[in-house]
Write an enzyme that holds these catalytic residues in place. Sequence first.
Site, mmCIF file in Angstrom:
data_model
loop_
_atom_site.group_PDB
_atom_site.id
_atom_site.type_symbol
_atom_site.label_atom_id
_atom_site.label_comp_id
_atom_site.label_asym_id
_atom_site.label_seq_id
_atom_site.Cartn_x
_atom_site.Cartn_y
_atom_site.Cartn_z
ATOM 1 N N SER A 201 -12.473 -5.755 -7.332
ATOM 2 C CA SER A 201 -12.018 -7.123 -7.077
ATOM 3 C C SER A 201 -10.531 -7.123 -6.741
ATOM 4 O O SER A 201 -9.868 -6.090 -6.767
ATOM 5 C CB SER A 201 -12.265 -7.994 -8.304
ATOM 6 O OG SER A 201 -11.396 -7.614 -9.354
ATOM 7 N N LYS A 202 -10.068 -8.275 -6.410
ATOM 8 C CA LYS A 202 -8.693 -8.455 -5.950
ATOM 9 C C LYS A 202 -7.631 -7.769 -6.824
ATOM 10 O O LYS A 202 -6.674 -7.203 -6.327
ATOM 11 C CB LYS A 202 -8.405 -9.962 -5.873
ATOM 12 C CG LYS A 202 -7.091 -10.293 -5.203
ATOM 13 C CD LYS A 202 -7.005 -9.718 -3.799
ATOM 14 C CE LYS A 202 -5.554 -9.548 -3.370
ATOM 15 N NZ LYS A 202 -5.417 -8.601 -2.254
#
Length: 423
Positions: A201-202
């Site tokens: 994820s980010k």
Amino acid sequence: MSVRVRFAPSPTGFLHIGNVHTALFNWLFARHEGGESRLRIENTDTSREVAEATEQIQESLRWLGLDWDGELTFQLDRMERCREEAQRLLDEGHAYEDEGAIRIRMPDEGVTGWTDLIRGHIEYPNDKLEDLVAVRADGRPTYNFASPIEDWLDGITHVLRGEDHISNTPKQIRILEALGAPLPEYGHLANILGDDGRKLSKRHGDVTVEEFRADGYIPEALFNFLALLGWSYDDKTTVMSREELVERFTLDRVGASPAVFDYAKLDWLNGVYLRALPLDEYANRLVTYLREQGYDWDEELVRRAAPLVQEKIATLREFPAFAGFLFARPEATAVDGAVLPAAADALGAVEPFESDRIEAALRELAERLGLKPRDAFQPIRLAVTGSSVSPGLFESLELLGKEESLARIAGSGRGGPSGSSAR
RNA sequence: GCCCCCGUCGACUAGCGGUCCAGGUCACGGCCCUUUCAAGGCCGUAGCGCGGGUUCGAAUCCCGCCGGGGGCACCA
């Protein structure tokens, strides 16, 4: 029968690297087998974003070199056909109405199994299968109904998708059987994880293709890197061209366990590819990248600077910080400038102002002063580039030109920076 | 809770019963080269989750456990 696969992203925004990995494996498989790779947009919701996201997805795939065969299709266009099939199932007794929705009957006993292309035999107990909704009360087909129908309509022979779809597979198999449609082969790819073992994820770093691109990675490196996540050719080959990958890719060498995305290794691989580029091509990439990133630096100077940095940076993004001093005078830095005046004298006499002559003059100077090259050059580097880390000093001085070099060494010279400023 | 999938160095992986006291790559450490940083060369640290089997022999096969992940929607 010839192989036909599909990549089916939903148009929610930028392409996530995990999805690209799936797209890549589909593509490699199709190309290796001489088959087709289709692109389908799963847009069950008509949102305004769709057009942009669809364009964005295509742009990302094109950048990576993942082309597709035929026109791209939209799930939305098949809604009517899905409703017809649901009606048929209703007529044939395979489905029934439930509060306005149409549900498909699922078996209660036994198991539903298939031989997964990368995991072997998988069985799923039928008592865990609920009669699933094929068409909602509002008339919209559900994903689990529409997806297998589209695979069928498109003649998809192999469904390669993420492992989170494993539990959907028995449902889709039952749907296809009820429909009297042929079953494709199924293969479930492992997820790509972040270094904490959780889904990428980010917060782990770049996750969309656009982010990797903006951070100076080049497509062939990302392509090669992604191919090595969950697949290997043998016990020692790492760097492979697109062509080699197509030639060597086979499903039996795809692993079933999740892989952690190692950003450090990607950096290394990107450096390998960057260094391997022919000089003019390297310069082209640099110019294109800087333009995309909004720098309006003099192209000719960028091209001349290219050879000075090619061996030294692993991503194009490092260029501005590493060689930016060529385009704008750096902040004045406090230096131990004992050798500076002598260096200025020595450089002032160099004619023509070319790197090998510069080098000869500075080495002669160091020797005269009894200084080790390192001790003599470092202050000059600092004064001229504003940093203790830079491209080769002599070449850098040549590019800056005598006047600008001397001005910087003097600490407050006349003469403006030799290029226009950044951003 | 139930169901499914997965489990070799820190990371990606090779290994598909003996040639493995486990090989390659990244990262890490050391040395060399060197105008900085890289690149390059050489060397090194580090791994078969645990417990039972099967077998003359298991990282490789079987079972259990543990751990991780995913799924159980009129989301995709």
